[in-house]
Design a protein around this motif. Structure first.
Motif, PDB file in Angstrom:
ATOM      1  N   THR A  52      31.694  35.174  -1.346  1.00 13.39           N
ATOM      2  CA  THR A  52      32.148  33.817  -1.662  1.00 13.39           C
ATOM      3  C   THR A  52      31.243  33.170  -2.704  1.00 13.39           C
ATOM      4  O   THR A  52      31.723  32.544  -3.657  1.00 13.39           O
ATOM      5  CB  THR A  52      32.187  32.958  -0.383  1.00 13.39           C
ATOM      6  N   LYS A  53      29.931  33.328  -2.547  1.00 12.02           N
ATOM      7  CA  LYS A  53      28.993  32.766  -3.524  1.00 12.02           C
ATOM      8  C   LYS A  53      29.259  33.316  -4.915  1.00 12.02           C
ATOM      9  O   LYS A  53      29.304  32.572  -5.905  1.00 12.02           O
ATOM     10  CB  LYS A  53      27.549  33.095  -3.112  1.00 12.02           C
ATOM     11  N   GLU A 111      27.796  27.981  14.707  1.00 11.39           N
ATOM     12  CA  GLU A 111      27.334  26.995  13.733  1.00 11.39           C
ATOM     13  C   GLU A 111      26.770  27.637  12.468  1.00 11.39           C
ATOM     14  O   GLU A 111      27.062  27.195  11.344  1.00 11.39           O
ATOM     15  CB  GLU A 111      26.258  26.119  14.377  1.00 11.39           C
ATOM     16  N   GLN A 112      25.975  28.695  12.616  1.00  8.68           N
ATOM     17  CA  GLN A 112      25.325  29.293  11.449  1.00  8.68           C
ATOM     18  C   GLN A 112      26.343  29.834  10.443  1.00  8.68           C
ATOM     19  O   GLN A 112      26.249  29.577   9.240  1.00  8.68           O
ATOM     20  CB  GLN A 112      24.381  30.421  11.869  1.00  8.68           C
ATOM     21  N   ASN A 113      27.329  30.584  10.936  1.00 10.14           N
ATOM     22  CA  ASN A 113      28.332  31.147  10.035  1.00 10.14           C
ATOM     23  C   ASN A 113      29.151  30.057   9.348  1.00 10.14           C
ATOM     24  O   ASN A 113      29.474  30.154   8.160  1.00 10.14           O
ATOM     25  CB  ASN A 113      29.266  32.087  10.792  1.00 10.14           C
ATOM     26  N   GLN A 162      28.445  26.190   2.707  1.00  9.61           N
ATOM     27  CA  GLN A 162      27.424  26.087   1.670  1.00  9.61           C
ATOM     28  C   GLN A 162      27.686  27.072   0.538  1.00  9.61           C
ATOM     29  O   GLN A 162      27.343  26.802  -0.619  1.00  9.61           O
ATOM     30  CB  GLN A 162      26.035  26.340   2.272  1.00  9.61           C
ATOM     31  N   ALA A 163      28.301  28.211   0.856  1.00  4.67           N
ATOM     32  CA  ALA A 163      28.605  29.212  -0.167  1.00  4.67           C
ATOM     33  C   ALA A 163      29.742  28.765  -1.078  1.00  4.67           C
ATOM     34  O   ALA A 163      29.913  29.313  -2.170  1.00  4.67           O
ATOM     35  CB  ALA A 163      28.964  30.546   0.492  1.00  4.67           C
ATOM     36  N   GLN A 208      32.679  17.636   3.295  1.00  7.38           N
ATOM     37  CA  GLN A 208      31.613  16.906   3.982  1.00  7.38           C
ATOM     38  C   GLN A 208      32.131  15.581   4.542  1.00  7.38           C
ATOM     39  O   GLN A 208      31.726  15.151   5.621  1.00  7.38           O
ATOM     40  CB  GLN A 208      30.448  16.642   3.032  1.00  7.38           C
ATOM     41  N   LEU A 209      33.036  14.937   3.812  1.00  7.59           N
ATOM     42  CA  LEU A 209      33.619  13.680   4.285  1.00  7.59           C
ATOM     43  C   LEU A 209      34.398  13.883   5.571  1.00  7.59           C
ATOM     44  O   LEU A 209      34.283  13.091   6.516  1.00  7.59           O
ATOM     45  CB  LEU A 209      34.523  13.077   3.207  1.00  7.59           C
TER      46      LEU A 209
END
Length: 203
Positions: free
Chosen positions: A65-66, A86-88, A94-95, A193-194
């Protein structure tokens, strides 16, 4: 719209292809078994949306994805996985992934979510939202005007700018400009994020 399905399980790839191609507006343009194959196929097939598994051999879904977003920023990437930890979730967003669905999602709903993603919406499974813990931002939700709050609520529901404009009887330009104001007030980066912020506030 053209879709690339990326999953290391051949049964999953074929099943999704058969089911999604029943939708008149969806064409599965390619299948890939890992993240590197996804990158290679995007070079030649130029899909609109990538359905991306997370855990795969060689190049996993996060790294792929990055790389894809760095090369094709306009490409829409939907993580489709069994993992809702949560981590994934955080790593995927973020990617650059704009959506995160679980493989348990009904295909009909999946198709609707893909269309929402294409229309500019952010797509997060309800169970996924419960797992996300974003860094705290200052509490300025009360500073929003009624119109700004209505648009924030619509974004949290995954609506596109066009859908919001039709629902609130506003122009698409007004929705776009108001969304920019909302993001600035809440010190958030984007509509994903919103949506997370809005649901965390329990509004």
């Amino acid at each position: 719209m053209k879709i690339l399905i990326v999953d290391d399980d051949p049964l999953v790839r074929q099943s999704l292809k058969l089911l999604l191609e029943k939708e008149s507006d969806i064409e599965v343009s390619g299948l890939a078994a890992d993240g590197q194959e996804a990158i290679d196929q995007c070079e030649t097939r130029l899909p609109d949306v990538v359905l991306m598994d997370i855990r795969m051999p060689n190049v996993d879904g996060i790294d792929s994805t990055k790389q894809l977003k760095a090369k094709w920023p306009e490409l829409h990437i939907m993580m489709l996985t069994t993992f809702k930890d949560e981590q994934n979730i955080r790593l995927a967003l973020q990617a650059g992934a704009e959506g995160y669905l679980l493989k348990s999602t009904a295909v009909e709903n999946m198709a609707q979510q893909i269309r929402a993603l294409m229309a500019g919406g952010s797509v997060l499974d309800a169970d996924v939202l419960k797992q996300i813990m974003e860094p705290e931002v200052h509490d300025s939700i009360s500073e929003l005007t009624e119109r700004e709050n209505d648009i924030a609520a619509a974004i949290a529901q995954g609506l596109s700018n066009k859908e919001i404009s039709e629902q609130l009887f506003l122009s698409v330009g007004t929705v776009r400009n108001t969304l920019s104001v909302v993001l600035d007030k809440l010190e958030l980066r984007d509509r994903t994020q919103l949506a997370i912020y809005y649901w965390k506030r329990g509004k």
